[in-house]
Design a protein around this motif. Structure first.
Motif, PDB file in Angstrom:
ATOM      1  N   MET A   1      15.764  42.013  73.655  1.00 30.58           N
ATOM      2  CA  MET A   1      15.116  40.716  73.683  1.00 30.58           C
ATOM      3  C   MET A   1      13.733  40.904  74.301  1.00 30.58           C
ATOM      4  O   MET A   1      13.579  41.530  75.328  1.00 30.58           O
ATOM      5  N   GLY A   2      12.707  40.288  73.704  1.00 27.97           N
ATOM      6  CA  GLY A   2      11.346  40.411  74.189  1.00 27.97           C
ATOM      7  C   GLY A   2      10.972  39.288  75.139  1.00 27.97           C
ATOM      8  O   GLY A   2      11.770  38.371  75.424  1.00 27.97           O
ATOM      9  N   PHE A   3       9.745  39.343  75.614  1.00 28.94           N
ATOM     10  CA  PHE A   3       9.255  38.352  76.558  1.00 28.94           C
ATOM     11  C   PHE A   3       9.282  36.949  75.981  1.00 28.94           C
ATOM     12  O   PHE A   3       9.705  35.998  76.647  1.00 28.94           O
ATOM     13  N   ASP A   4       8.833  36.819  74.722  1.00 25.33           N
ATOM     14  CA  ASP A   4       8.757  35.487  74.117  1.00 25.33           C
ATOM     15  C   ASP A   4      10.131  34.821  74.037  1.00 25.33           C
ATOM     16  O   ASP A   4      10.261  33.624  74.302  1.00 25.33           O
ATOM     17  N   GLU A   5      11.152  35.616  73.687  1.00 22.05           N
ATOM     18  CA  GLU A   5      12.496  35.048  73.604  1.00 22.05           C
ATOM     19  C   GLU A   5      13.003  34.656  74.996  1.00 22.05           C
ATOM     20  O   GLU A   5      13.617  33.605  75.185  1.00 22.05           O
ATOM     21  N   ASP A   6      12.758  35.547  75.988  1.00 20.28           N
ATOM     22  CA  ASP A   6      13.162  35.216  77.364  1.00 20.28           C
ATOM     23  C   ASP A   6      12.485  33.938  77.845  1.00 20.28           C
ATOM     24  O   ASP A   6      13.116  33.055  78.434  1.00 20.28           O
ATOM     25  N   TRP A   7      11.189  33.850  77.607  1.00 21.35           N
ATOM     26  CA  TRP A   7      10.415  32.696  78.047  1.00 21.35           C
ATOM     27  C   TRP A   7      10.907  31.421  77.378  1.00 21.35           C
ATOM     28  O   TRP A   7      11.068  30.386  78.024  1.00 21.35           O
ATOM     29  N   ALA A   8      11.169  31.481  76.105  1.00 18.55           N
ATOM     30  CA  ALA A   8      11.662  30.311  75.381  1.00 18.55           C
ATOM     31  C   ALA A   8      13.022  29.879  75.922  1.00 18.55           C
ATOM     32  O   ALA A   8      13.297  28.679  76.084  1.00 18.55           O
ATOM     33  N   GLY A   9      13.876  30.850  76.262  1.00 21.73           N
ATOM     34  CA  GLY A   9      15.179  30.525  76.821  1.00 21.73           C
ATOM     35  C   GLY A   9      15.067  29.873  78.192  1.00 21.73           C
ATOM     36  O   GLY A   9      15.778  28.913  78.507  1.00 21.73           O
ATOM     37  N   LEU A  10      14.158  30.399  79.007  1.00 25.09           N
ATOM     38  CA  LEU A  10      13.959  29.807  80.340  1.00 25.09           C
ATOM     39  C   LEU A  10      13.414  28.387  80.238  1.00 25.09           C
ATOM     40  O   LEU A  10      13.833  27.493  80.966  1.00 25.09           O
ATOM     41  N   ARG A  11      12.471  28.181  79.334  1.00 22.92           N
ATOM     42  CA  ARG A  11      11.878  26.846  79.166  1.00 22.92           C
ATOM     43  C   ARG A  11      12.907  25.850  78.663  1.00 22.92           C
ATOM     44  O   ARG A  11      12.967  24.710  79.133  1.00 22.92           O
ATOM     45  N   SER A  12      13.716  26.252  77.740  1.00 23.55           N
ATOM     46  CA  SER A  12      14.712  25.314  77.216  1.00 23.55           C
ATOM     47  C   SER A  12      15.778  25.005  78.265  1.00 23.55           C
ATOM     48  O   SER A  12      16.301  23.895  78.323  1.00 23.55           O
ATOM     49  N   GLY A  13      16.079  25.965  79.128  1.00 26.96           N
ATOM     50  CA  GLY A  13      17.050  25.743  80.197  1.00 26.96           C
ATOM     51  C   GLY A  13      16.539  24.782  81.259  1.00 26.96           C
ATOM     52  O   GLY A  13      17.301  24.008  81.818  1.00 26.96           O
ATOM     53  N   THR A  14      15.248  24.800  81.531  1.00 26.25           N
ATOM     54  CA  THR A  14      14.702  23.917  82.563  1.00 26.25           C
ATOM     55  C   THR A  14      14.560  22.497  82.085  1.00 26.25           C
ATOM     56  O   THR A  14      14.644  21.569  82.870  1.00 26.25           O
ATOM     57  N   THR A  15      14.335  22.287  80.808  1.00 20.03           N
ATOM     58  CA  THR A  15      14.190  20.914  80.328  1.00 20.03           C
ATOM     59  C   THR A  15      15.508  20.171  80.364  1.00 20.03           C
ATOM     60  O   THR A  15      15.537  18.955  80.434  1.00 20.03           O
ATOM     61  N   ALA A  16      16.620  20.901  80.339  1.00 22.52           N
ATOM     62  CA  ALA A  16      17.924  20.255  80.375  1.00 22.52           C
ATOM     63  C   ALA A  16      18.312  19.851  81.798  1.00 22.52           C
ATOM     64  O   ALA A  16      19.212  19.050  81.996  1.00 22.52           O
ATOM     65  N   GLN A  17      17.633  20.392  82.811  1.00 21.88           N
ATOM     66  CA  GLN A  17      17.956  20.079  84.199  1.00 21.88           C
ATOM     67  C   GLN A  17      17.354  18.745  84.611  1.00 21.88           C
ATOM     68  O   GLN A  17      16.494  18.182  83.932  1.00 21.88           O
ATOM     69  N   ASP A  18      17.800  18.259  85.759  1.00 26.55           N
ATOM     70  CA  ASP A  18      17.230  17.042  86.332  1.00 26.55           C
ATOM     71  C   ASP A  18      15.780  17.286  86.702  1.00 26.55           C
ATOM     72  O   ASP A  18      15.378  18.421  86.978  1.00 26.55           O
ATOM     73  N   PRO A  19      14.968  16.242  86.757  1.00 27.24           N
ATOM     74  CA  PRO A  19      13.568  16.418  87.162  1.00 27.24           C
ATOM     75  C   PRO A  19      13.467  16.943  88.601  1.00 27.24           C
ATOM     76  O   PRO A  19      14.312  16.650  89.438  1.00 27.24           O
ATOM     77  N   VAL A  20      12.435  17.701  88.825  1.00 28.16           N
ATOM     78  CA  VAL A  20      12.204  18.301  90.133  1.00 28.16           C
ATOM     79  C   VAL A  20      11.586  17.255  91.058  1.00 28.16           C
ATOM     80  O   VAL A  20      10.746  16.475  90.644  1.00 28.16           O
ATOM     81  N   GLY A  21      11.997  17.240  92.302  1.00 26.30           N
ATOM     82  CA  GLY A  21      11.441  16.303  93.264  1.00 26.30           C
ATOM     83  C   GLY A  21      11.643  16.819  94.675  1.00 26.30           C
ATOM     84  O   GLY A  21      12.257  17.849  94.895  1.00 26.30           O
ATOM     85  N   THR A  22      11.121  16.078  95.651  1.00 28.17           N
ATOM     86  CA  THR A  22      11.255  16.441  97.054  1.00 28.17           C
ATOM     87  C   THR A  22      12.075  15.375  97.747  1.00 28.17           C
ATOM     88  O   THR A  22      11.887  14.178  97.509  1.00 28.17           O
ATOM     89  N   ARG A  23      12.980  15.825  98.593  1.00 29.71           N
ATOM     90  CA  ARG A  23      13.809  14.883  99.328  1.00 29.71           C
ATOM     91  C   ARG A  23      13.838  15.320 100.785  1.00 29.71           C
ATOM     92  O   ARG A  23      14.074  16.478 101.090  1.00 29.71           O
ATOM     93  N   LEU A  24      13.572  14.386 101.700  1.00 26.12           N
ATOM     94  CA  LEU A  24      13.641  14.668 103.123  1.00 26.12           C
ATOM     95  C   LEU A  24      14.990  14.217 103.653  1.00 26.12           C
ATOM     96  O   LEU A  24      15.420  13.090 103.414  1.00 26.12           O
ATOM     97  N   ASN A  25      15.662  15.108 104.345  1.00 28.39           N
ATOM     98  CA  ASN A  25      16.954  14.753 104.915  1.00 28.39           C
ATOM     99  C   ASN A  25      16.808  13.979 106.216  1.00 28.39           C
ATOM    100  O   ASN A  25      17.669  13.214 106.588  1.00 28.39           O
ATOM    101  N   GLN A  26      15.698  14.217 106.941  1.00 25.62           N
ATOM    102  CA  GLN A  26      15.482  13.526 108.200  1.00 25.62           C
ATOM    103  C   GLN A  26      14.015  13.637 108.573  1.00 25.62           C
ATOM    104  O   GLN A  26      13.292  14.447 108.029  1.00 25.62           O
ATOM    105  N   LEU A  27      13.600  12.804 109.534  1.00 26.19           N
ATOM    106  CA  LEU A  27      12.237  12.876 110.048  1.00 26.19           C
ATOM    107  C   LEU A  27      12.107  14.029 111.015  1.00 26.19           C
ATOM    108  O   LEU A  27      13.096  14.479 111.604  1.00 26.19           O
TER     109      LEU A  27
END
Length: 149
Positions: A1-27
């Motif tokens: 498998m080449g770079f392009d296939e790896d990259w495409a697989g990684l990109r498709s895997g991240t779009t299926a995940q929840d959106p990225v955000g920041t969460r503070l547990n405490q002050l």
């Protein structure tokens, strides 16, 4: 498998995940977090123009004159030492030290003058702001039908 296939697989895997955000547990335990003032209440600004003026006067009446006096004393002692070592490399070294010292004293005196001016300016600015705010508040009056007569 080449770079392009790896990259495409990684990109498709991240779009299926929840959106990225920041969460503070405490002050932050050190009072951080930005929610309020030092006491946990609403933020406030406190200033003491009299203390600023007193600090500026201390700079003017004590620190500046004492610094200039100490600089002159050091210059006199260094000049005497240079004379005692005339013809030696030590005399040239002491002259270099004296020049450096004089430049540092000038910088320190300029810094003290700048701080003194800033303290007086801040005291004046906060005082004028207070007067302006009081004048604006005093100028706001409820409208009344009685004023039409």
């Amino acid at each position: 498998m080449g770079f392009d296939e790896d990259w495409a697989g990684l990109r498709s895997g991240t779009t299926a995940q929840d959106p990225v955000g920041t969460r503070l547990n405490q002050l932050d335990g050190g009072g951080g977090g930005g929610g309020g003032g030092a006491s946990g209440g609403a933020p406030n600004l406190a200033t003491a123009p009299a203390k600023k003026k007193a600090a500026a006067n201390t700079i003017e009446n004590e620190l500046e004159p004492d610094t200039a006096k100490a600089a002159k004393w050091a210059d006199a002692a260094t000049t005497a030492a240079v004379g005692g070592f005339e013809g030696w490399a030590t005399a040239a070294g002491l002259k270099t030290v004296e020049t450096t010292w004089d430049n540092q004293v000038k910088n320190l005196l300029a810094r003290l003058a700048s701080e003194k001016t800033a303290l007086r300016g801040a005291a004046l600015s906060f005082g004028q702001q207070e007067i302006d705010t009081r004048a604006r508040i005093a100028g706001v009056r409820p409208t009344s039908r009685i004023e039409q007569y």
